[in-house]
Motif scaffolding. Structure first.
Motif, PDB file in Angstrom:
ATOM      1  N   LYS A   1      27.115 -16.480  17.450  1.00  0.00           N
ATOM      2  CA  LYS A   1      27.095 -16.964  18.833  1.00  0.00           C
ATOM      3  C   LYS A   1      28.033 -16.140  19.711  1.00  0.00           C
ATOM      4  O   LYS A   1      27.672 -15.743  20.829  1.00  0.00           O
ATOM      5  N   THR A   2      29.232 -15.852  19.197  1.00  0.00           N
ATOM      6  CA  THR A   2      30.213 -15.119  20.002  1.00  0.00           C
ATOM      7  C   THR A   2      29.819 -13.665  20.186  1.00  0.00           C
ATOM      8  O   THR A   2      30.081 -13.075  21.241  1.00  0.00           O
ATOM      9  N   LEU A   3      29.177 -13.060  19.199  1.00  0.00           N
ATOM     10  CA  LEU A   3      28.702 -11.683  19.373  1.00  0.00           C
ATOM     11  C   LEU A   3      27.743 -11.590  20.551  1.00  0.00           C
ATOM     12  O   LEU A   3      27.789 -10.617  21.331  1.00  0.00           O
ATOM     13  N   GLN A   4      26.872 -12.576  20.723  1.00  0.00           N
ATOM     14  CA  GLN A   4      25.955 -12.555  21.852  1.00  0.00           C
ATOM     15  C   GLN A   4      26.718 -12.702  23.179  1.00  0.00           C
ATOM     16  O   GLN A   4      26.374 -12.060  24.181  1.00  0.00           O
ATOM     17  N   GLN A   5      27.761 -13.506  23.173  1.00  0.00           N
ATOM     18  CA  GLN A   5      28.587 -13.666  24.371  1.00  0.00           C
ATOM     19  C   GLN A   5      29.306 -12.359  24.719  1.00  0.00           C
ATOM     20  O   GLN A   5      29.372 -11.957  25.886  1.00  0.00           O
ATOM     21  N   ILE A   6      29.837 -11.693  23.704  1.00  0.00           N
ATOM     22  CA  ILE A   6      30.507 -10.398  23.932  1.00  0.00           C
ATOM     23  C   ILE A   6      29.501  -9.384  24.450  1.00  0.00           C
ATOM     24  O   ILE A   6      29.797  -8.604  25.366  1.00  0.00           O
ATOM     25  N   HIS A   7      28.304  -9.385  23.874  1.00  0.00           N
ATOM     26  CA  HIS A   7      27.272  -8.425  24.253  1.00  0.00           C
ATOM     27  C   HIS A   7      26.881  -8.572  25.721  1.00  0.00           C
ATOM     28  O   HIS A   7      26.595  -7.575  26.400  1.00  0.00           O
ATOM     29  N   ARG A   8      26.878  -9.802  26.217  1.00  0.00           N
ATOM     30  CA  ARG A   8      26.544 -10.007  27.621  1.00  0.00           C
ATOM     31  C   ARG A   8      27.634  -9.450  28.549  1.00  0.00           C
ATOM     32  O   ARG A   8      27.338  -9.030  29.670  1.00  0.00           O
ATOM     33  N   LYS A   9      28.851  -9.432  28.080  1.00  0.00           N
ATOM     34  CA  LYS A   9      29.954  -8.882  28.877  1.00  0.00           C
ATOM     35  C   LYS A   9      30.002  -7.359  28.784  1.00  0.00           C
ATOM     36  O   LYS A   9      30.183  -6.661  29.782  1.00  0.00           O
ATOM     37  N   ARG A  10      29.865  -6.848  27.551  1.00  0.00           N
ATOM     38  CA  ARG A  10      29.875  -5.405  27.297  1.00  0.00           C
ATOM     39  C   ARG A  10      28.889  -5.135  26.177  1.00  0.00           C
ATOM     40  O   ARG A  10      29.127  -5.548  25.034  1.00  0.00           O
ATOM     41  N   PRO A  11      27.772  -4.472  26.467  1.00  0.00           N
ATOM     42  CA  PRO A  11      26.752  -4.244  25.445  1.00  0.00           C
ATOM     43  C   PRO A  11      27.341  -3.646  24.161  1.00  0.00           C
ATOM     44  O   PRO A  11      28.112  -2.690  24.202  1.00  0.00           O
ATOM     45  N   ILE A  12      26.982  -4.224  23.035  1.00  0.00           N
ATOM     46  CA  ILE A  12      27.511  -3.803  21.735  1.00  0.00           C
ATOM     47  C   ILE A  12      26.642  -2.685  21.174  1.00  0.00           C
ATOM     48  O   ILE A  12      25.414  -2.777  21.133  1.00  0.00           O
ATOM     49  N   THR A  13      27.293  -1.629  20.692  1.00  0.00           N
ATOM     50  CA  THR A  13      26.593  -0.523  20.043  1.00  0.00           C
ATOM     51  C   THR A  13      26.450  -0.767  18.550  1.00  0.00           C
ATOM     52  O   THR A  13      25.402  -0.500  17.956  1.00  0.00           O
ATOM     53  N   LEU A  14      27.524  -1.258  17.925  1.00  0.00           N
ATOM     54  CA  LEU A  14      27.550  -1.407  16.477  1.00  0.00           C
ATOM     55  C   LEU A  14      28.596  -2.463  16.115  1.00  0.00           C
ATOM     56  O   LEU A  14      29.611  -2.604  16.805  1.00  0.00           O
ATOM     57  N   VAL A  15      28.365  -3.201  15.026  1.00  0.00           N
ATOM     58  CA  VAL A  15      29.377  -4.134  14.508  1.00  0.00           C
ATOM     59  C   VAL A  15      29.773  -3.707  13.102  1.00  0.00           C
ATOM     60  O   VAL A  15      28.941  -3.214  12.324  1.00  0.00           O
ATOM     61  N   GLN A  16      31.045  -3.870  12.793  1.00  0.00           N
ATOM     62  CA  GLN A  16      31.512  -3.685  11.420  1.00  0.00           C
ATOM     63  C   GLN A  16      32.172  -4.984  10.968  1.00  0.00           C
ATOM     64  O   GLN A  16      33.137  -5.446  11.569  1.00  0.00           O
ATOM     65  N   TYR A  17      31.619  -5.552   9.920  1.00  0.00           N
ATOM     66  CA  TYR A  17      32.175  -6.777   9.340  1.00  0.00           C
ATOM     67  C   TYR A  17      33.134  -6.420   8.207  1.00  0.00           C
ATOM     68  O   TYR A  17      32.886  -5.466   7.451  1.00  0.00           O
ATOM     69  N   ALA A  18      34.202  -7.195   8.087  1.00  0.00           N
ATOM     70  CA  ALA A  18      35.121  -7.071   6.955  1.00  0.00           C
ATOM     71  C   ALA A  18      34.647  -8.011   5.852  1.00  0.00           C
ATOM     72  O   ALA A  18      34.726  -9.229   6.001  1.00  0.00           O
TER      73      ALA A  18
END
Length: 398
Positions: free
Chosen positions: A89-106
Motif C-alpha cells: 500500500k505504501t509503495l503505491q503512495q510513494i509512487h504517486r509522489k515520486r514515480p518509482i523506478t525499482l525496489v530492493q527488498y531486504a
C-alpha cells in the motif's frame, strides 16, 4: 532512477546507531543518492510518518498490536502478512509522489513474501534463518519463518546475496538463480572517531575483542567453552565484548560468558552497545578480533575488523573464507570448534611483529573489492540489467 529500499527494520530517528542489515540499507542507499539517484527507505517502525535519516527520506509504518504477536503463529505468519500489506500500500503512495523506478527488498524474516510485483524488483538475501539464525528459534518457528522466506523468492525479478555461504543454500532451496554481489564497505575516518570508551575502560590494557550481536549464532557459546583457558593462558589480557546482548531462553549471554570464565570473570569486560565512532579505536587497538560465527553473510563486522585491525579469527564455511585466506590475510577456524579457537589465539600470540604487519597489509588488500564505489558500481549495473530485462521480457524472473 528512484530506488526504494524496503526493510523490516531501520532506525526510528536520525542519528540512531545502525548495525547489520539496516546498516547495509543505509550505506547502499547513501551511495546511490551520492551518484545522483533518488532514494527512499520504507520500513516498519515505532510510528507512522515520513522523516529524514541523514538526508534520506524514510517512510515508517507501525503495525498495530492485535494481541497475537507473542504467539508463534501470530509473530511469524500473521505479522508478516500485515507487514506486506502495508508495504504494498505504501509503495503505491510513494509512487504517486515520486514515480518509482525499482525496489530492493531486504530479505529478512520473510520480507517480500507478498510483494505485489508492481515495479522492477530485487530481493537481497540478508538472512536465511534455517542456516543462519536457527539457534534463536524453536523448530515450529523455523518452519513458519522458512516458509515465508521461500515464498519471497517467487516475487522478484532478480535475487542477490553478499555471500555464497547463504546465497548458494537459498538458491538450491528455492530453485532460483542468486547472484553474489559484494557488500559495500565505507572506510572509517580516524578524524571522526571517539576514543572515550578506549580511554575510560581499556587504558593500558591488552585485550582480545568480540563485537557484534552477543548471541549463539555469532559463536558466543564457542567462546564461552574456552574463555577460561584463554584468560588463564594469557594473564595480562582481558576479553572484551561490544554489542547488543541476546537473551536466549531467559539466559543473558554476557552473564553466560562471565560464568564460564569462573574466577577469571573480572577480566571479561562488556563495553556496551556502543556507536561505531566509539568502537573503531577499540577494534584498532585489540590484540586480535574474534568472530567465530556459526553462519554469517559476509558481515560488515568482518570487513571493519580486517581494515582497522587486520588480525581476525573467523570461521570457514560461514563466509569468512570468502573474505580472506588462512594465515595470510586472516585466520580461519572450523565452525563451533573451541579447541581450534584456542590454537588460533596461540598462533596470534606467537606471531612476530613483522608477521603481524604482513597479515594486516594483506587484509587491507582484500578489502579493495568491497570498497563502496566498486561494490556500488556493480550493484548499479545489476539494477540496469534488471530494468532492461523487465522491459524486454515483462515480468519474467531472472
Amino acid at each position: 532512477m528512484h530506488i526504494v529500499y524496503v526493510t523490516g527494520r531501520f532506525a526510528d530517528k536520525d542519528g540512531d546507531v545502525l548495525t547489520g542489515m539496516p546498516n547495509y540499507i543505509y550505506k547502499i542507499a547513501k551511495y546511490m543518492q551520492d551518484i545522483q539517484n533518488q532514494v527512499s527507505i520504507l520500513t516498519i517502525g515505532n510510528a507512522d510518518g515520513e522523516w529524514m535519516y541523514d538526508g534520506i527520506p524514510v517512510y515508517s509504518r507501525k503495525l498495530f498490536d492485535n494481541g497475537v504477536w507473542g504467539k508463534e503463529f501470530g509473530m511469524y505468519l500473521v505479522y508478516p502478512v500485515i507487514r506486506e500489506y502495508l508495504f504494498n500500500k505504501t509503495l503505491q503512495q510513494i509512487h504517486r509522489k515520486r514515480p518509482i523506478t525499482l525496489v530492493q527488498y531486504a530479505g529478512w524474516y520473510g520480507v517480500g513474501m507478498l510483494y505485489a510485483r508492481s515495479f522492477p524488483s530485487v530481493l537481497r538475501i540478508s538472512t536465511y534463518t534455517k542456516v543462519q539464525l536457527y539457534a534463536k528459534h524453536t523448530p515450529k518457528e523455523l518452519r513458519y519463518i522458512t516458509l515465508t522466506e521461500r515464498m519471497a523468492a517467487k516475487n522478484f525479478d532478480g535475487i542477490i546475496a553478499p555471500s555464497h555461504a547463504l546465497g548458494d543454500r537459498y538458491a538450491k532451496d528455492v530453485r532460483r538463480k542468486v547472484t553474489v554481489l559484494p557488500t559495500p564497505f565505507c572506510y572509517p575516518r580516524p578524524e571522526e572517531e571517539d576514543t572515550s570508551i578506549l580511554d575510560e575502560k581499556l587504558s593500558h590494557k591488552k585485550y582480545f575483542l568480540f563485537f557484534g550481536r552477543i548471541s549463539p549464532d555469532k559463536g558466543i557459546d564457542t567462546i564461552a567453552r574456552c574463555i577460561r583457558e584463554i584468560l588463564a593462558g594469557y594473564p595480562e589480557h582481558c576479553f572484551c565484548f561490544a554489542g547488543e546482548i541476546a537473551l536466549v531462553n531467559g539466559r543473558n549471554m554476557m552473564q553466560h560468558l562471565k560464568k564460564s570464565a569462573g574466577e577469571k570473570r573480572d577480566r571479561v569486560i562488556y563495553l556496551g552497545n556502543i556507536t561505531h565512532r566509539q568502537l573503531y579505536p577499540v577494534i584498532r587497538n585489540a590484540e586480535c578480533v574474534v568472530l567465530p560465527s556459526l553462519m554469517d553473510n559476509l558481515p560488515n563486522a568482518g570487513l571493519e575488523a580486517m581494515w582497522l585491525n587486520g588480525i581476525v579469527i573467523g570461521t570457514r564455511g560461514a563466509s569468512f573464507d570468502e573474505m580472506y585466506e588462512d594465515k595470510i590475510s586472516g585466520l580461519l577456524m572450523d565452525i563451533d570448534d573451541s579447541e581450534e579457537l584456542l590454537e588460533k589465539i596461540s598462533y596470534v600470540m606467537h606471531m612476530t611483529a613483522d608477521e603481524k604487519e604482513r597479515m594486516k597489509t594483506e587484509a587491507k588488500k582484500k578489502i579493495e573489492i568491497y570498497e563502496s564505489q566498486a561494490a556500488g558500481e556493480k550493484l548499479e549495473r545489476y539494477y540496469k540489467y534488471i530494468l532492461e530485462q523487465r522491459r524486454s521480457n515483462g515480468k519474467r524472473k531472472l
